[in-house]
Each structure stands twice: as structure tokens, then as C-alpha cells.
Design a protein around this motif. Structure first.
Motif, PDB file in Angstrom:
ATOM      1  N   HIS A  46      -5.239  13.208  -1.955  1.00 30.53           N
ATOM      2  CA  HIS A  46      -5.194  12.678  -3.322  1.00 30.53           C
ATOM      3  C   HIS A  46      -6.238  11.632  -3.661  1.00 30.53           C
ATOM      4  CE1 HIS A  46      -1.511  14.892  -3.907  1.00 30.53           C
ATOM      5  NE2 HIS A  46      -1.016  14.349  -2.812  1.00 30.53           N
ATOM      6  N   ARG A  47      -7.087  11.233  -2.727  1.00 30.33           N
ATOM      7  CA  ARG A  47      -8.087  10.207  -3.037  1.00 30.33           C
ATOM      8  C   ARG A  47      -9.512  10.702  -2.829  1.00 30.33           C
ATOM      9  NH1 ARG A  47      -5.762   4.578  -2.757  1.00 30.33           N
ATOM     10  NH2 ARG A  47      -3.682   5.017  -3.516  1.00 30.33           N
ATOM     11  N   PHE A  48      -9.787  11.268  -1.683  1.00 25.95           N
ATOM     12  CA  PHE A  48     -11.158  11.635  -1.341  1.00 25.95           C
ATOM     13  C   PHE A  48     -11.707  12.662  -2.327  1.00 25.95           C
ATOM     14  CE2 PHE A  48      -9.948   9.471   2.366  1.00 25.95           C
ATOM     15  CZ  PHE A  48     -11.077   9.174   3.112  1.00 25.95           C
ATOM     16  N   GLY A  49     -12.525  12.201  -3.272  1.00 28.63           N
ATOM     17  CA  GLY A  49     -13.158  13.083  -4.242  1.00 28.63           C
ATOM     18  C   GLY A  49     -12.232  13.651  -5.305  1.00 28.63           C
ATOM     19  N   ALA A  50     -11.007  13.153  -5.381  1.00 33.45           N
ATOM     20  CA  ALA A  50     -10.045  13.683  -6.356  1.00 33.45           C
ATOM     21  C   ALA A  50     -10.472  13.319  -7.779  1.00 33.45           C
ATOM     22  CB  ALA A  50      -8.652  13.123  -6.072  1.00 33.45           C
ATOM     23  N   GLU A  51     -10.196  14.213  -8.691  1.00 36.97           N
ATOM     24  CA  GLU A  51     -10.532  14.001 -10.097  1.00 36.97           C
ATOM     25  C   GLU A  51      -9.250  13.853 -10.909  1.00 36.97           C
ATOM     26  OE1 GLU A  51     -13.332  16.820 -11.675  1.00 36.97           O
ATOM     27  OE2 GLU A  51     -14.469  16.841  -9.805  1.00 36.97           O
ATOM     28  N   TYR A  52      -9.225  12.774 -11.695  1.00 36.52           N
ATOM     29  CA  TYR A  52      -8.090  12.475 -12.567  1.00 36.52           C
ATOM     30  C   TYR A  52      -8.630  12.161 -13.950  1.00 36.52           C
ATOM     31  CZ  TYR A  52      -5.379  12.064  -8.263  1.00 36.52           C
ATOM     32  OH  TYR A  52      -4.764  12.320  -7.066  1.00 36.52           O
ATOM     33  N   GLU A  53      -7.748  12.051 -14.930  1.00 41.98           N
ATOM     34  CA  GLU A  53      -8.155  11.698 -16.285  1.00 41.98           C
ATOM     35  C   GLU A  53      -8.954  10.405 -16.308  1.00 41.98           C
ATOM     36  OE1 GLU A  53      -5.172  11.448 -19.330  1.00 41.98           O
ATOM     37  OE2 GLU A  53      -4.485  13.483 -18.941  1.00 41.98           O
ATOM     38  N   GLU A  54      -8.524   9.435 -15.496  1.00 43.62           N
ATOM     39  CA  GLU A  54      -9.161   8.125 -15.468  1.00 43.62           C
ATOM     40  C   GLU A  54     -10.539   8.156 -14.831  1.00 43.62           C
ATOM     41  OE1 GLU A  54      -6.074   8.604 -13.818  1.00 43.62           O
ATOM     42  OE2 GLU A  54      -4.965   8.208 -15.659  1.00 43.62           O
ATOM     43  N   GLY A  55     -10.849   9.198 -14.082  1.00 42.22           N
ATOM     44  CA  GLY A  55     -12.144   9.302 -13.414  1.00 42.22           C
ATOM     45  C   GLY A  55     -12.021  10.000 -12.086  1.00 42.22           C
ATOM     46  N   THR A  56     -13.097   9.959 -11.333  1.00 39.86           N
ATOM     47  CA  THR A  56     -13.174  10.617 -10.037  1.00 39.86           C
ATOM     48  C   THR A  56     -13.213   9.586  -8.933  1.00 39.86           C
ATOM     49  OG1 THR A  56     -14.419  12.443 -11.020  1.00 39.86           O
ATOM     50  CG2 THR A  56     -14.539  12.222  -8.628  1.00 39.86           C
ATOM     51  N   PHE A  57     -12.388   9.783  -7.916  1.00 38.12           N
ATOM     52  CA  PHE A  57     -12.440   8.928  -6.747  1.00 38.12           C
ATOM     53  C   PHE A  57     -13.664   9.307  -5.926  1.00 38.12           C
ATOM     54  CE2 PHE A  57      -7.901   8.430  -7.619  1.00 38.12           C
ATOM     55  CZ  PHE A  57      -7.723   7.078  -7.384  1.00 38.12           C
ATOM     56  N   ALA A  58     -14.252   8.325  -5.275  1.00 34.02           N
ATOM     57  CA  ALA A  58     -15.434   8.569  -4.452  1.00 34.02           C
ATOM     58  C   ALA A  58     -15.088   9.470  -3.275  1.00 34.02           C
ATOM     59  CB  ALA A  58     -15.995   7.248  -3.941  1.00 34.02           C
ATOM     60  N   GLU A  59     -16.070  10.245  -2.877  1.00 33.26           N
ATOM     61  CA  GLU A  59     -15.944  11.045  -1.665  1.00 33.26           C
ATOM     62  C   GLU A  59     -16.131  10.079  -0.498  1.00 33.26           C
ATOM     63  OE1 GLU A  59     -14.716  14.124   0.008  1.00 33.26           O
ATOM     64  OE2 GLU A  59     -15.393  14.568  -2.021  1.00 33.26           O
ATOM     65  N   GLY A  60     -15.272  10.137   0.482  1.00 29.04           N
ATOM     66  CA  GLY A  60     -15.374   9.227   1.623  1.00 29.04           C
ATOM     67  C   GLY A  60     -15.655   9.976   2.906  1.00 29.04           C
ATOM     68  N   ASN A  61     -16.113   9.254   3.896  1.00 33.40           N
ATOM     69  CA  ASN A  61     -16.349   9.817   5.216  1.00 33.40           C
ATOM     70  C   ASN A  61     -14.991   9.914   5.923  1.00 33.40           C
ATOM     71  OD1 ASN A  61     -16.730   9.778   8.121  1.00 33.40           O
ATOM     72  ND2 ASN A  61     -18.900   9.470   7.696  1.00 33.40           N
ATOM     73  N   ILE A  62     -14.449  11.111   5.977  1.00 38.34           N
ATOM     74  CA  ILE A  62     -13.107  11.321   6.511  1.00 38.34           C
ATOM     75  C   ILE A  62     -13.028  10.943   7.987  1.00 38.34           C
ATOM     76  CG2 ILE A  62     -11.381  13.093   7.073  1.00 38.34           C
ATOM     77  CD1 ILE A  62     -12.004  14.379   4.381  1.00 38.34           C
ATOM     78  N   ASP A  63     -14.063  11.237   8.763  1.00 46.14           N
ATOM     79  CA  ASP A  63     -14.028  10.906  10.188  1.00 46.14           C
ATOM     80  C   ASP A  63     -13.946   9.399  10.402  1.00 46.14           C
ATOM     81  OD1 ASP A  63     -14.160  13.602  10.897  1.00 46.14           O
ATOM     82  OD2 ASP A  63     -16.350  13.588  10.990  1.00 46.14           O
ATOM     83  N   LEU A  64     -14.745   8.631   9.666  1.00 47.86           N
ATOM     84  CA  LEU A  64     -14.695   7.174   9.788  1.00 47.86           C
ATOM     85  C   LEU A  64     -13.338   6.650   9.325  1.00 47.86           C
ATOM     86  CD1 LEU A  64     -15.951   4.414  10.378  1.00 47.86           C
ATOM     87  CD2 LEU A  64     -16.916   4.463   8.061  1.00 47.86           C
ATOM     88  N   PHE A  65     -12.825   7.189   8.239  1.00 45.95           N
ATOM     89  CA  PHE A  65     -11.517   6.784   7.721  1.00 45.95           C
ATOM     90  C   PHE A  65     -10.428   7.002   8.775  1.00 45.95           C
ATOM     91  CE2 PHE A  65      -7.594   8.259   5.520  1.00 45.95           C
ATOM     92  CZ  PHE A  65      -7.245   7.068   4.873  1.00 45.95           C
ATOM     93  N   ARG A  66     -10.367   8.204   9.335  1.00 48.07           N
ATOM     94  CA  ARG A  66      -9.347   8.516  10.336  1.00 48.07           C
ATOM     95  C   ARG A  66      -9.477   7.624  11.568  1.00 48.07           C
ATOM     96  NH1 ARG A  66     -10.025  15.056  10.253  1.00 48.07           N
ATOM     97  NH2 ARG A  66      -8.909  15.452   8.303  1.00 48.07           N
ATOM     98  N   LYS A  67     -10.716   7.445  12.034  1.00 50.37           N
ATOM     99  CA  LYS A  67     -10.943   6.630  13.227  1.00 50.37           C
ATOM    100  C   LYS A  67     -10.556   5.178  12.973  1.00 50.37           C
ATOM    101  CE  LYS A  67     -14.341   5.577  16.815  1.00 50.37           C
ATOM    102  NZ  LYS A  67     -13.339   4.819  17.492  1.00 50.37           N
ATOM    103  N   THR A  68     -10.918   4.650  11.814  1.00 46.84           N
ATOM    104  CA  THR A  68     -10.586   3.257  11.498  1.00 46.84           C
ATOM    105  C   THR A  68      -9.079   3.060  11.455  1.00 46.84           C
ATOM    106  OG1 THR A  68     -12.666   2.993  10.289  1.00 46.84           O
ATOM    107  CG2 THR A  68     -10.926   1.394   9.824  1.00 46.84           C
ATOM    108  N   ILE A  69      -8.367   3.967  10.808  1.00 44.76           N
ATOM    109  CA  ILE A  69      -6.907   3.857  10.745  1.00 44.76           C
ATOM    110  C   ILE A  69      -6.312   3.967  12.151  1.00 44.76           C
ATOM    111  CG2 ILE A  69      -4.761   4.901   9.891  1.00 44.76           C
ATOM    112  CD1 ILE A  69      -6.412   3.436   7.738  1.00 44.76           C
TER     113      ILE A  69
END
Length: 160
Positions: A46-69
Motif C-alpha cells: 500500500h505504500r511503495f509506488g501506490a497511487e491515491y487521489e491525494e498523490g503517488t507514494f514514492a517508489e522505495g528500495n524494497i531490499d533496503l526497507f526489509r533489511k532495515t526493519i
């Protein structure tokens, strides 16, 4: 059809977005009690590159995100101890703003993993602090705490 390879600036922006998302996810995990698996999946869906009426969420580096978490969860006790040592004795980590706590855990995860130069980690997470606290003193506070944490986690990076 293959997608074009992202430019170095695009890759940098994707890493920055992943760091911002990691702070948000760690905050959500703490405030809701949800597991990292549930929150990571929610962010990816629901966040990585998702598009909503309010705008588009940025595309993120999924590997870095997963590793950081994952590293923040696995090394939380060590990261919290490093953060406590960087804070004034009257302000242990459990007394600070939960957004800052999530930020210190995400940044600490990158420092402990030793995958990114500490100065880059500090700069990136001070920028994240500016996103959450654009008018406050928090970015300077974050800079000071992260500098202390980095010197503890990677002293060799500061001896040159």
C-alpha cells in the motif's frame, strides 16, 4: 518488456524513501503491536509506488526497507542501549518521542549492520527528521545522537 535501469539519482531517492518508510513502519509496529511481517507486507502492498487521489507514494528500495526493519528488530536491544548512551541520563529512549525512537532504531540498524558509511546514515536520517519535524529542533538533536551512536558502532570510520 523490461523496465529501464534506474539512474544513480533514482536509486538514491529510492533508498531515501525506503528509510522514511522504515521509520514509519517501526513507528507503526510499536504503536499497534503488529509484527514486522504484517507491517512490511502492508507497506509493500500500500505504500511503495501506490497511487491515491491525494498523490503517488514514492517508489522505495524494497531490499533496503526489509533489511532495515529486520535488523532493527533483531538488534533492537543493542540499538536502544547505544541510543540510551547517546542521550542525557534524564532522557532514556523510552521517554523520547516515538517517531524519534523509530528513527534511531532504523538508523541504528544500518550502523550496526555496517553496510552504509556512518556519515551517509547520519545525513539520510537527519533528512528524515526534517520531513517529520520541519520547524523544530529535532533534526539537530538527531544529528548529535546519531553522531554519538555512529562513533560507538563504527569507531574505525572516524579514526581516519
Amino acid at each position: 518488456m523490461t523496465r529501464p535501469k534506474p539512474s544513480s539519482e533514482d536509486r538514491r531517492q529510492m533508498k531515501s524513501a525506503a528509510r522514511l518508510y522504515a521509520v514509519q513502519a517501526l513507528f507503526q509496529m510499536e504503536s499497534s503491536g503488529q509484527s514486522s511481517d504484517v507491517v512490511v507486507q502492508e507497506f509493500e502492498d500500500h505504500r511503495f509506488g501506490a497511487e491515491y487521489e491525494e498523490g503517488t507514494f514514492a517508489e522505495g528500495n524494497i531490499d533496503l526497507f526489509r533489511k532495515t526493519i529486520g535488523d532493527a528488530v533483531n538488534w533492537q536491544a543493542r540499538i536502544d542501549q547505544m541510543t540510551d548512551r547517546a542521550l542525557v541520563a534524564a532522557w532514556p529512549i523510552d521517554r523520547i518521542d516515538p517517531t524519534l525512537r523509530a528513527l534511531f532504531r532504523a538508523a541504528g540498524a544500518e550502523m550496526v549492520a555496517n553496510d552504509t558509511p556512518p556519515r551517509v546514515v547520519i545525513t539520510e536520517y537527519v533528512d528524515v527528521a526534517r520531513a517529520f519535524f520541519p520547524e523544530g529542533k529535532e533534526p539537530k538533536f538527531v544529528n548529535a545522537v546519531l553522531d554519538h551512536m555512529a562513533r560507538e558502532a563504527q569507531p574505525e570510520a572516524f579514526n581516519a
